[in-house]
Every structure is written in C-alpha cells, then in structure tokens.
Design a protein around this motif. Structure first.
Motif, PDB file in Angstrom:
ATOM      1  N   SER A  47      16.686   0.520  -5.750  1.00 26.82           N
ATOM      2  CA  SER A  47      15.404  -0.115  -5.990  1.00 26.82           C
ATOM      3  C   SER A  47      14.329   0.957  -5.811  1.00 26.82           C
ATOM      4  CB  SER A  47      15.207  -1.250  -4.998  1.00 26.82           C
ATOM      5  OG  SER A  47      13.860  -1.581  -4.940  1.00 26.82           O
ATOM      6  N   LEU A  48      13.518   1.107  -6.821  1.00 25.75           N
ATOM      7  CA  LEU A  48      12.538   2.189  -6.811  1.00 25.75           C
ATOM      8  C   LEU A  48      11.203   1.652  -7.304  1.00 25.75           C
ATOM      9  CD1 LEU A  48      12.483   5.431  -6.526  1.00 25.75           C
ATOM     10  CD2 LEU A  48      12.573   5.414  -9.007  1.00 25.75           C
ATOM     11  N   ALA A  49      10.149   1.894  -6.539  1.00 28.26           N
ATOM     12  CA  ALA A  49       8.820   1.431  -6.948  1.00 28.26           C
ATOM     13  C   ALA A  49       7.886   2.618  -7.121  1.00 28.26           C
ATOM     14  CB  ALA A  49       8.262   0.472  -5.901  1.00 28.26           C
ATOM     15  N   ILE A  50       7.301   2.695  -8.304  1.00 24.94           N
ATOM     16  CA  ILE A  50       6.408   3.816  -8.634  1.00 24.94           C
ATOM     17  C   ILE A  50       5.083   3.266  -9.150  1.00 24.94           C
ATOM     18  CG2 ILE A  50       6.046   5.800 -10.166  1.00 24.94           C
ATOM     19  CD1 ILE A  50       9.082   6.080 -10.408  1.00 24.94           C
ATOM     20  N   ALA A  51       3.971   3.801  -8.658  1.00 26.70           N
ATOM     21  CA  ALA A  51       2.674   3.436  -9.227  1.00 26.70           C
ATOM     22  C   ALA A  51       2.005   4.692  -9.770  1.00 26.70           C
ATOM     23  CB  ALA A  51       1.788   2.792  -8.173  1.00 26.70           C
ATOM     24  N   VAL A  52       1.244   4.500 -10.836  1.00 28.30           N
ATOM     25  CA  VAL A  52       0.520   5.602 -11.457  1.00 28.30           C
ATOM     26  C   VAL A  52      -0.965   5.278 -11.378  1.00 28.30           C
ATOM     27  CG1 VAL A  52       0.212   6.913 -13.583  1.00 28.30           C
ATOM     28  CG2 VAL A  52       2.451   5.953 -13.057  1.00 28.30           C
ATOM     29  N   ILE A 103       7.371  -0.461 -11.969  1.00 23.40           N
ATOM     30  CA  ILE A 103       6.427   0.581 -12.398  1.00 23.40           C
ATOM     31  C   ILE A 103       5.058  -0.059 -12.582  1.00 23.40           C
ATOM     32  CG2 ILE A 103       5.950   2.426 -14.098  1.00 23.40           C
ATOM     33  CD1 ILE A 103       8.707   2.669 -12.728  1.00 23.40           C
ATOM     34  N   ILE A 104       4.069   0.452 -11.866  1.00 26.90           N
ATOM     35  CA  ILE A 104       2.725  -0.132 -11.942  1.00 26.90           C
ATOM     36  C   ILE A 104       1.742   0.868 -12.553  1.00 26.90           C
ATOM     37  CG2 ILE A 104       0.862  -1.210 -10.625  1.00 26.90           C
ATOM     38  CD1 ILE A 104       2.914  -1.672  -8.368  1.00 26.90           C
ATOM     39  N   ASP A 105       1.155   0.451 -13.663  1.00 29.84           N
ATOM     40  CA  ASP A 105       0.107   1.254 -14.304  1.00 29.84           C
ATOM     41  C   ASP A 105      -1.212   0.738 -13.746  1.00 29.84           C
ATOM     42  OD1 ASP A 105      -1.555   2.686 -15.945  1.00 29.84           O
ATOM     43  OD2 ASP A 105      -1.079   1.574 -17.770  1.00 29.84           O
ATOM     44  N   ARG A 156       4.655  -4.862  -1.046  1.00 28.73           N
ATOM     45  CA  ARG A 156       5.855  -4.058  -1.123  1.00 28.73           C
ATOM     46  C   ARG A 156       5.541  -2.571  -0.983  1.00 28.73           C
ATOM     47  NH1 ARG A 156       9.376  -1.049  -3.126  1.00 28.73           N
ATOM     48  NH2 ARG A 156      11.386  -1.630  -4.015  1.00 28.73           N
ATOM     49  N   GLU A 157       6.441  -1.887  -0.334  1.00 26.89           N
ATOM     50  CA  GLU A 157       6.296  -0.459  -0.156  1.00 26.89           C
ATOM     51  C   GLU A 157       6.488   0.264  -1.505  1.00 26.89           C
ATOM     52  OE1 GLU A 157       9.621   1.879   1.724  1.00 26.89           O
ATOM     53  OE2 GLU A 157       8.148   1.841   3.348  1.00 26.89           O
ATOM     54  N   LEU A 158       5.689   1.305  -1.716  1.00 28.56           N
ATOM     55  CA  LEU A 158       5.881   2.115  -2.930  1.00 28.56           C
ATOM     56  C   LEU A 158       6.647   3.371  -2.562  1.00 28.56           C
ATOM     57  CD1 LEU A 158       2.357   2.144  -4.607  1.00 28.56           C
ATOM     58  CD2 LEU A 158       4.406   1.012  -5.467  1.00 28.56           C
ATOM     59  N   ASP A 159       7.569   3.775  -3.417  1.00 30.65           N
ATOM     60  CA  ASP A 159       8.272   5.023  -3.156  1.00 30.65           C
ATOM     61  C   ASP A 159       7.415   6.207  -3.576  1.00 30.65           C
ATOM     62  OD1 ASP A 159      11.027   4.150  -2.275  1.00 30.65           O
ATOM     63  OD2 ASP A 159      10.693   2.923  -4.059  1.00 30.65           O
ATOM     64  N   PHE A 160       6.776   6.071  -4.742  1.00 24.01           N
ATOM     65  CA  PHE A 160       5.958   7.174  -5.245  1.00 24.01           C
ATOM     66  C   PHE A 160       4.638   6.657  -5.807  1.00 24.01           C
ATOM     67  CE2 PHE A 160      10.326   8.617  -5.683  1.00 24.01           C
ATOM     68  CZ  PHE A 160      10.265   9.861  -5.060  1.00 24.01           C
ATOM     69  N   LEU A 161       3.570   7.392  -5.488  1.00 26.23           N
ATOM     70  CA  LEU A 161       2.308   7.195  -6.193  1.00 26.23           C
ATOM     71  C   LEU A 161       2.021   8.508  -6.924  1.00 26.23           C
ATOM     72  CD1 LEU A 161      -0.374   5.732  -6.842  1.00 26.23           C
ATOM     73  CD2 LEU A 161      -1.306   6.707  -4.742  1.00 26.23           C
ATOM     74  N   PHE A 162       1.950   8.427  -8.251  1.00 20.67           N
ATOM     75  CA  PHE A 162       1.615   9.612  -9.036  1.00 20.67           C
ATOM     76  C   PHE A 162       0.135   9.559  -9.393  1.00 20.67           C
ATOM     77  CE2 PHE A 162       6.230   9.444 -10.542  1.00 20.67           C
ATOM     78  CZ  PHE A 162       6.624  10.443  -9.650  1.00 20.67           C
ATOM     79  N   VAL A 204       4.219  -3.511 -14.450  1.00 21.22           N
ATOM     80  CA  VAL A 204       3.008  -4.272 -14.142  1.00 21.22           C
ATOM     81  C   VAL A 204       1.814  -3.475 -14.636  1.00 21.22           C
ATOM     82  CG1 VAL A 204       1.560  -5.245 -12.311  1.00 21.22           C
ATOM     83  CG2 VAL A 204       4.047  -5.380 -12.118  1.00 21.22           C
ATOM     84  N   ASP A 205       1.042  -4.077 -15.514  1.00 21.58           N
ATOM     85  CA  ASP A 205      -0.157  -3.431 -16.012  1.00 21.58           C
ATOM     86  C   ASP A 205      -1.334  -3.945 -15.204  1.00 21.58           C
ATOM     87  OD1 ASP A 205      -2.228  -2.309 -17.368  1.00 21.58           O
ATOM     88  OD2 ASP A 205      -1.470  -2.795 -19.364  1.00 21.58           O
ATOM     89  N   ALA A 206      -1.810  -3.093 -14.298  1.00 22.23           N
ATOM     90  CA  ALA A 206      -2.906  -3.515 -13.421  1.00 22.23           C
ATOM     91  C   ALA A 206      -4.234  -2.941 -13.874  1.00 22.23           C
ATOM     92  CB  ALA A 206      -2.598  -3.087 -11.982  1.00 22.23           C
ATOM     93  N   ASP A 207      -4.261  -2.434 -15.083  1.00 18.68           N
ATOM     94  CA  ASP A 207      -5.480  -1.861 -15.636  1.00 18.68           C
ATOM     95  C   ASP A 207      -6.217  -2.945 -16.426  1.00 18.68           C
ATOM     96  OD1 ASP A 207      -7.384  -0.475 -17.074  1.00 18.68           O
ATOM     97  OD2 ASP A 207      -6.134   1.306 -17.252  1.00 18.68           O
TER      98      ASP A 207
END
Ligand SMILES: Nc1ncnc2c1ncn2[C@@H]1O[C@H](COP(=O)(O)OP(=O)(O)OP(=O)(O)O)[C@@H](O)[C@H]1O
Ligand SMILES: [Mg+2]
Length: 252
Positions: free
Chosen positions: A2-7, A131-133, A147-153, A37-40
């Motif tokens: 399980s991997l959570a990434i936000a940009v 994946i959250i944009d 939820r915890e994010l693994d990466f924020l780019f 998830v498109d959060a824009d």
C-alpha cells in the motif's frame, strides 16, 4: 503493498503531469488497484488519465447540505452521504478516480466534514496505491484525509522562485503537521542543465531533489490533442524520468 503519494507545487509547474505519469507507471507495472484523487479545484487529472467524471465531491456535499432537512426517512445521514459519494467514484480499468472539485469561495473548504474524511480514509484502504494531485495550498491534505502519506513530491519549474515556493510548501506541510514520511523535490520542464543559482537555492531551502524531468515534446503533443498521458510510450523522456523515479522509490 500500500503506497500513498501526493503531488503539490506552484500553479502550472507540472503537478497533474507528474501525477498522471506516476499513475501510468503503476498501471503498467503492477496488478494492484489505484485510487486517484484530484484535489485541484481546476480539476484536469481526469483528462490526463483518460477518465470522465460524473460529479465532484464539492457538488455532492453542496447538494447534501441543501437536502439535509429533507432526507429520506430512516436512513442515517452518514450512510446517505456515503451512498452518494459511492455513486460519483469513477471506475476505470485498474484506476478509479474521485474529484474534489471545490471552487474557492464555495464554502466547501471550511465545511468541517468528518464523514468525508472517514469516507476517504476507508475508501483508500481498498486500494494498493493512492495518488493525490493536489492544489498549491495543502489544506485538502490536512482536512480531507488522516491517512499517512509515504511520499509528498513538490513539483517546481527550474527557477529560483519556483524552488522558494517549494520550500514554502514544505514548511506548510510541517506547520500543518501532515503525516508524511518523505518529502522530495521534482523539477519539471527542464531545458538543458540546472542553473547554478537554482542549485544554490535548493541547498538553501534544504530540499532534496529526487528527479529532474526534461521538457518533452510528446507531452505537449498529447496535451494538445487531449490524449491521456498514461498512454505515453517509453520513448517519452518525461515518462522515462518518472519510471526511473518510481523504480527508485519502490523497492521490488
Ligand atoms: N515535462 C514536460 N514537458 C513539456 N510540457 C510539460 C511537461 N510537464 C508539464 N508540461 C505542460 O505544462 C503545462 C502545465 O502542466 P500541468 O497541468 O501538469 O501543471 P499543474 O501544476 O498541474 O498546473 P495547475 O496548477 O494548473 O493544476 C501543461 O500544458 C503540460 O502539458
Ligand atoms: Mg493540475
């Protein structure tokens, strides 16, 4: 897995492009399901990944608030809202999409919605990848999900100002006490080499540059003709850069 990434990043720097290319990589290389998830508020991830949305969370919440006094008898409020949110989840092949779609000033940002937060947390548990944009400010991340994010780019253009904004966003993430394991800088739309002043600013901001993405004529071409970026071949230099990045962060 399980991997959570936000940009996240300044407007127009390439957040949606990076999110779409990450989704394309995961779709090609893994069997697991992906929740995008498109959060824009200017939502355009759907186009970049070739899905079509039915409605947004913002519109659904607004409607729910209007209907509150008039809900069908015997159905708990949270269950009713959850069923409405289920309806707007776009189900694609391996990738599902939810669009926040709130416009500034609509009141949606400040609506303290525990139900939505719980719903998104629960929903994300069903997927291998999240994946959250994001939009430039990161309120969505703090308010909508626990939820915890693994990466924020943090995506930036190759300019000193862009890097400063990325630094400010990193500070904001800390201030909001977001639960993020790793924060990395990505520089998109790089033409040639990074300027020494940009390199100096990256150091000054104590940002960790994980990848540079070259300017890519194929991205321009696909965007112009409205083709999904998830379909770009590996001859696309930007796709290759994202694939290398993903291999680096996912130890398989
Ligand atoms: N590596 C690249 N090469 C060429 N063009 C690119 C590249 N990355 C992004 N672009 C183009 O730059 C523009 C902005 O990219 P994108 O929409 O991904 O940015 P964004 O940060 O999501 O913008 P917004 O803040 O409006 O959501 C788009 O026209 C996109 O096609
Ligand atoms: Mg975008």
């Amino acid at each position: 897995m399980s991997l959570a990434i936000a940009v996240a990043g300044k407007g127009g720097t390439g957040k949606t492009t990076v999110a779409a290319l990450i989704i394309g990589y995961l779709k090609n290389k893994f069997n697991g399901s992906i929740l995008a998830v498109d959060a824009d508020p200017t939502a355009n991830l759907e186009e970049a990944i070739g899905l079509e949305i039915k409605a947004t969370i913002g519109a659904t919440l607004a409607k729910f608030r209007e209907e509150l006094s008039n809900l069908p008898q015997g159905i708990p409020k949270n269950e009713y809202l959850e069923s409405k949110l289920d309806e707007i989840l776009v189900e694609g092949e391996k990738v599902d999409l939810l669009v926040m779609g709130c416009k500034e000033g609509s009141g949606c940002y400040c609506y303290p919605n525990q139900i939505l937060r719980q719903y998104l947390d629960m929903l994300a548990k069903n997927y291998s990848f999240l994946i959250i944009d994001n939009e430039a400010g990161m309120e969505h991340l703090s308010r909508r999900m626990t939820r915890e994010l693994d990466f924020l780019f943090l995506v930036s253009d190759p300019t000193v100002r862009g890097i400063r904004t990325a630094g400010a966003l990193r500070d904001l993430a800390k201030e909001l006490e977001l639960n993020i394991k790793e924060i990395f800088l990505i520089i998109d739309k790089l033409h040639g080499e990074l300027h020494p002043l940009v390199l100096e600013e990256i150091k000054k901001q104590r940002l960790e540059l994980i990848k540079t993405i070259p300017e890519d004529a194929m991205i321009v071409d696909y965007s112009l003709s409205g083709k999904p970026l998830t379909g770009l071949p590996e001859t696309s230099v930007a796709t290759r850069a994202i694939n290398e990045l993903m291999k680096q962060i996912i130890a398989v």
